[in-house]
Design a protein around this motif. Structure first.
Motif, PDB file in Angstrom:
ATOM      1  N   VAL A 178      12.725   5.450   5.626  1.00  0.00           N
ATOM      2  CA  VAL A 178      13.598   4.354   6.685  1.00  0.00           C
ATOM      3  C   VAL A 178      14.818   4.680   5.957  1.00  0.00           C
ATOM      4  CG1 VAL A 178      13.971   2.282   7.481  1.00  0.00           C
ATOM      5  CG2 VAL A 178      11.801   3.216   7.865  1.00  0.00           C
ATOM      6  N   SER A 179      14.684   4.148   4.654  1.00  0.00           N
ATOM      7  CA  SER A 179      15.993   4.278   3.877  1.00  0.00           C
ATOM      8  C   SER A 179      16.735   5.566   3.900  1.00  0.00           C
ATOM      9  CB  SER A 179      15.907   3.968   2.296  1.00  0.00           C
ATOM     10  OG  SER A 179      15.308   4.840   1.525  1.00  0.00           O
ATOM     11  N   ILE A 180      15.938   6.536   3.995  1.00  0.00           N
ATOM     12  CA  ILE A 180      16.762   8.123   4.240  1.00  0.00           C
ATOM     13  C   ILE A 180      17.430   7.997   5.451  1.00  0.00           C
ATOM     14  CG2 ILE A 180      16.277  10.379   4.459  1.00  0.00           C
ATOM     15  CD1 ILE A 180      14.204  10.606   2.220  1.00  0.00           C
ATOM     16  N   ASP A 233       0.840  -1.073   0.003  1.00  0.00           N
ATOM     17  CA  ASP A 233      -0.009   0.177   0.016  1.00  0.00           C
ATOM     18  C   ASP A 233       0.906   1.272  -0.047  1.00  0.00           C
ATOM     19  OD1 ASP A 233       0.753   0.660   2.894  1.00  0.00           O
ATOM     20  OD2 ASP A 233      -0.625  -0.849   3.625  1.00  0.00           O
ATOM     21  N   SER A 234       0.299   2.472  -0.083  1.00  0.00           N
ATOM     22  CA  SER A 234       0.918   3.702  -0.555  1.00  0.00           C
ATOM     23  C   SER A 234       1.809   3.991   0.940  1.00  0.00           C
ATOM     24  CB  SER A 234       0.118   4.917  -0.641  1.00  0.00           C
ATOM     25  OG  SER A 234      -0.745   4.537  -1.822  1.00  0.00           O
ATOM     26  N   PHE A 235       1.082   3.975   2.074  1.00  0.00           N
ATOM     27  CA  PHE A 235       1.971   4.262   3.147  1.00  0.00           C
ATOM     28  C   PHE A 235       3.070   3.283   3.466  1.00  0.00           C
ATOM     29  CE2 PHE A 235      -2.501   5.583   4.206  1.00  0.00           C
ATOM     30  CZ  PHE A 235      -2.138   6.713   4.620  1.00  0.00           C
ATOM     31  N   GLU A 236       3.205   2.078   3.075  1.00  0.00           N
ATOM     32  CA  GLU A 236       4.302   0.971   3.227  1.00  0.00           C
ATOM     33  C   GLU A 236       5.030   1.520   2.210  1.00  0.00           C
ATOM     34  OE1 GLU A 236       6.289  -2.276   4.513  1.00  0.00           O
ATOM     35  OE2 GLU A 236       4.595  -1.340   5.366  1.00  0.00           O
ATOM     36  N   ILE A 237       5.005   1.894   1.122  1.00  0.00           N
ATOM     37  CA  ILE A 237       6.053   2.479   0.246  1.00  0.00           C
ATOM     38  C   ILE A 237       6.591   3.709   0.609  1.00  0.00           C
ATOM     39  CG2 ILE A 237       6.471   3.336  -2.156  1.00  0.00           C
ATOM     40  CD1 ILE A 237       3.998   1.647  -3.074  1.00  0.00           C
ATOM     41  N   VAL A 238       6.185   4.619   0.940  1.00  0.00           N
ATOM     42  CA  VAL A 238       6.556   5.905   1.595  1.00  0.00           C
ATOM     43  C   VAL A 238       7.499   5.540   2.611  1.00  0.00           C
ATOM     44  CG1 VAL A 238       6.000   8.062   2.438  1.00  0.00           C
ATOM     45  CG2 VAL A 238       4.812   7.413   0.382  1.00  0.00           C
ATOM     46  N   GLY A 239       6.807   4.622   3.740  1.00  0.00           N
ATOM     47  CA  GLY A 239       7.630   4.320   5.215  1.00  0.00           C
ATOM     48  C   GLY A 239       8.791   3.801   4.792  1.00  0.00           C
ATOM     49  N   LYS A 253      33.765  13.536   9.022  1.00  0.00           N
ATOM     50  CA  LYS A 253      35.166  13.044   8.998  1.00  0.00           C
ATOM     51  C   LYS A 253      35.920  13.331   7.721  1.00  0.00           C
ATOM     52  CE  LYS A 253      34.646   9.482  12.142  1.00  0.00           C
ATOM     53  NZ  LYS A 253      35.093   8.073  12.660  1.00  0.00           N
ATOM     54  N   GLY A 254      35.216  14.231   6.745  1.00  0.00           N
ATOM     55  CA  GLY A 254      35.999  14.647   5.580  1.00  0.00           C
ATOM     56  C   GLY A 254      35.925  13.728   4.417  1.00  0.00           C
ATOM     57  N   HIS A 255      35.329  12.770   4.398  1.00  0.00           N
ATOM     58  CA  HIS A 255      35.321  11.945   3.186  1.00  0.00           C
ATOM     59  C   HIS A 255      34.491  12.191   2.132  1.00  0.00           C
ATOM     60  CE1 HIS A 255      37.295   8.397   5.329  1.00  0.00           C
ATOM     61  NE2 HIS A 255      36.598   8.776   6.257  1.00  0.00           N
ATOM     62  N   ASN A 256      34.944  12.060   0.898  1.00  0.00           N
ATOM     63  CA  ASN A 256      34.243  12.512  -0.434  1.00  0.00           C
ATOM     64  C   ASN A 256      32.855  11.925  -0.602  1.00  0.00           C
ATOM     65  OD1 ASN A 256      36.297  13.827  -1.828  1.00  0.00           O
ATOM     66  ND2 ASN A 256      37.626  12.021  -1.702  1.00  0.00           N
ATOM     67  N   ALA A 257      32.851  10.724  -0.120  1.00  0.00           N
ATOM     68  CA  ALA A 257      31.093  10.048  -0.291  1.00  0.00           C
ATOM     69  C   ALA A 257      30.447  10.536   0.945  1.00  0.00           C
ATOM     70  CB  ALA A 257      31.298   8.628  -0.407  1.00  0.00           C
ATOM     71  N   GLY A 258      29.741  11.335   0.852  1.00  0.00           N
ATOM     72  CA  GLY A 258      29.354  11.871   2.247  1.00  0.00           C
ATOM     73  C   GLY A 258      27.620  11.784   2.575  1.00  0.00           C
ATOM     74  N   LEU A 259      27.165  12.736   2.971  1.00  0.00           N
ATOM     75  CA  LEU A 259      25.632  12.546   3.226  1.00  0.00           C
ATOM     76  C   LEU A 259      24.664  12.231   2.151  1.00  0.00           C
ATOM     77  CD1 LEU A 259      23.813  12.749   5.864  1.00  0.00           C
ATOM     78  CD2 LEU A 259      23.439  15.251   5.254  1.00  0.00           C
ATOM     79  N   ARG A 260      24.590  13.000   1.144  1.00  0.00           N
ATOM     80  CA  ARG A 260      23.900  13.011  -0.150  1.00  0.00           C
ATOM     81  C   ARG A 260      24.201  11.911  -0.710  1.00  0.00           C
ATOM     82  NH1 ARG A 260      23.692  18.177  -3.550  1.00  0.00           N
ATOM     83  NH2 ARG A 260      25.961  17.878  -3.270  1.00  0.00           N
ATOM     84  N   THR A 261      25.315  11.386  -0.929  1.00  0.00           N
ATOM     85  CA  THR A 261      25.772  10.328  -1.795  1.00  0.00           C
ATOM     86  C   THR A 261      25.184   9.140  -0.951  1.00  0.00           C
ATOM     87  OG1 THR A 261      27.810  11.474  -2.351  1.00  0.00           O
ATOM     88  CG2 THR A 261      27.536   8.813  -2.727  1.00  0.00           C
ATOM     89  N   HIS A 262      25.718   8.988   0.384  1.00  0.00           N
ATOM     90  CA  HIS A 262      24.691   7.583   0.776  1.00  0.00           C
ATOM     91  C   HIS A 262      23.415   7.681   0.873  1.00  0.00           C
ATOM     92  CE1 HIS A 262      28.968   7.033   2.509  1.00  0.00           C
ATOM     93  NE2 HIS A 262      28.806   6.005   2.718  1.00  0.00           N
ATOM     94  N   ILE A 263      22.582   8.792   1.145  1.00  0.00           N
ATOM     95  CA  ILE A 263      21.280   8.718   1.255  1.00  0.00           C
ATOM     96  C   ILE A 263      20.746   8.306  -0.316  1.00  0.00           C
ATOM     97  CG2 ILE A 263      19.314  10.139   1.493  1.00  0.00           C
ATOM     98  CD1 ILE A 263      20.629  11.636   3.387  1.00  0.00           C
ATOM     99  N   LEU A 264      21.199   8.742  -1.397  1.00  0.00           N
ATOM    100  CA  LEU A 264      20.876   8.450  -2.604  1.00  0.00           C
ATOM    101  C   LEU A 264      21.183   6.938  -2.961  1.00  0.00           C
ATOM    102  CD1 LEU A 264      22.181  11.602  -4.794  1.00  0.00           C
ATOM    103  CD2 LEU A 264      19.846  10.903  -4.553  1.00  0.00           C
ATOM    104  N   VAL A 265      22.200   6.543  -2.785  1.00  0.00           N
ATOM    105  CA  VAL A 265      22.504   5.113  -3.094  1.00  0.00           C
ATOM    106  C   VAL A 265      21.307   4.156  -2.183  1.00  0.00           C
ATOM    107  CG1 VAL A 265      23.952   3.111  -2.614  1.00  0.00           C
ATOM    108  CG2 VAL A 265      24.842   5.351  -3.349  1.00  0.00           C
ATOM    109  N   CYS A 266      21.056   4.626  -0.823  1.00  0.00           N
ATOM    110  CA  CYS A 266      20.254   3.702  -0.163  1.00  0.00           C
ATOM    111  C   CYS A 266      18.624   3.917  -0.712  1.00  0.00           C
ATOM    112  CB  CYS A 266      20.135   4.121   1.447  1.00  0.00           C
ATOM    113  SG  CYS A 266      19.513   2.990   2.449  1.00  0.00           S
ATOM    114  N   GLY A 313      17.975   4.670  -3.658  1.00  0.00           N
ATOM    115  CA  GLY A 313      17.831   4.057  -4.912  1.00  0.00           C
ATOM    116  C   GLY A 313      17.801   2.558  -4.964  1.00  0.00           C
ATOM    117  N   ALA A 314      18.636   1.896  -3.849  1.00  0.00           N
ATOM    118  CA  ALA A 314      18.518   0.278  -3.820  1.00  0.00           C
ATOM    119  C   ALA A 314      17.179   0.163  -3.371  1.00  0.00           C
ATOM    120  CB  ALA A 314      19.394   0.061  -2.768  1.00  0.00           C
ATOM    121  N   THR A 315      16.420   0.872  -2.129  1.00  0.00           N
ATOM    122  CA  THR A 315      15.228   0.626  -1.878  1.00  0.00           C
ATOM    123  C   THR A 315      14.193   0.805  -3.086  1.00  0.00           C
ATOM    124  OG1 THR A 315      15.621   1.731   0.316  1.00  0.00           O
ATOM    125  CG2 THR A 315      13.174   1.581  -0.341  1.00  0.00           C
TER     126      THR A 315
END
Length: 235
Positions: free
Chosen positions: A15-17, A5-11, A30-43, A45-47
Motif C-alpha cells: 500500500v505504501s508503494i 502477521d506476515s500478510f499484514e506486513i506485506v500488505g 511534470k519534470g520535478h527532480n524528486a520523482g517516482l522512485r524517490t517518493h516510493i522509497l521515502v514512503c 522507508g517511513a512504513t
C-alpha cells in the motif's frame, strides 16, 4: 494478538508503494527532480520505521503481560535509539545530494540510504521478516520501477555556440526532425571569444524513448558553430 502477521506486513508495504507511487508519478511527469522512485522509497522507508515501532510496542506489551515483575524496566522507550538513527541518517543522505544552478542530483540515493536505515533497525531489533520484505521491495523499486512505469524522459542540455541565428535554427530543425520537444530554455550571452559573442543556451528537453542524451550530444557536436555541449544529469 500482539503481533503483525506476515500478510499484514506485506500488505502495508504494498500500500505504501501505491500511495508513494501515485504522488511520485504526478511529480515526475511534470519534470520535478524528486520523482517516482524517490517518493516510493521515502514512503516505503517511513512504513518500515512505523512497522518496527509498532512491533516493538507489541513486544513490550507481551513481555509486560508475561512478566509483570519486569514492568518497571519495560517502561523505558524501546524506540529511543532508533529515533536518533532516523534523525542522524538524514545528514548522511543530505551529503549525497548535489545542488547546482541547473540541477539537483542524488535524491534517489539519499532516499535509499534513509530507507536502508530502517532495514538496519528492523534487523537490529530482531524483526527479520520486516527487514527481508522491505529489502526485497526496495531492490525492486530501484531496479525495476522504470521498466514497469515508463514516464516522459526529461534531459537538460547546455550548448555554447557562435552564429546565433544560424545555429539556433539548425538546433531547432534537429529537434523537430527527431520529435524532441523543448520544454524550457534559458538564453544568455556567456562571454566573448576572439571578438565573437558566445551564446549559452540551457535546453530542457522531452526526449522520445528511442533517443538518448548521448546520441543528441554527438549529433549536435557536428555543427561547426557549436563550441561546447554537455548534458546536465538529472536525478
Amino acid at each position: 494478538m500482539f503481533e503483525l502477521d506476515s500478510f499484514e506486513i506485506v500488505g502495508r508495504l504494498l500500500v505504501s508503494i501505491l500511495f508513494g507511487g501515485v504522488i511520485g508519478y504526478e511529480r515526475e511527469i511534470k519534470g520535478h527532480n524528486a520523482g517516482l522512485r524517490t517518493h516510493i522509497l521515502v514512503c516505503v522507508g517511513a512504513t518500515l520505521f512505523s512497522l518496527v515501532q509498532l512491533q516493538a510496542t507489541y513486544t513490550t506489551i507481551k513481555l509486560a503481560m508475561e512478566s509483570p515483575d519486569l514492568l518497571q524496566v519495560l517502561n523505558s522507550d524501546l524506540t529511543r535509539i532508533p529515533a536518533q538513527i532516523v534523525s542522524g541518517i538524514g545528514f548522511l543522505g543530505a551529503g549525497t545530494i548535489i545542488v547546482t544552478k541547473r540541477s539537483v542530483t542524488g535524491l534517489t540515493t539519499a532516499a535509499s540510504i534513509w530507507a536502508t536505515a530502517s532495514l538496519g533497525i528492523a534487523v537490529g531489533m530482531g524483526y527479520y521478516f520486516i527487514a527481508f520484505s522491505g529489502s526485497i521491495i526496495i531492490l525492486l523499486i530501484l531496479m525495476a520501477i522504470r521498466k514497469v512505469f515508463r514516464v516522459q524522459d526529461y534531459k537538460t542540455l547546455e550548448v555554447s555556440y557562435y552564429k546565433r541565428k544560424e545555429t539556433k535554427k539548425a538546433i531547432q530543425d534537429y529537434f523537430d526532425a527527431n520529435k524532441i520537444l523543448v520544454v524550457d530554455l534559458d538564453y544568455l550571452v556567456d562571454s566573448y571569444k576572439e571578438d565573437k559573442a558566445v551564446f549559452l543556451v540551457i535546453y530542457t528537453l522531452s526526449i522520445p524513448e528511442k533517443l538518448s542524451a548521448t546520441g543528441i550530444v554527438e549529433d549536435l557536436s557536428d555543427l561547426d558553430s557549436i563550441i561546447g555541449i554537455r548534458t546536465i544529469k538529472d536525478v
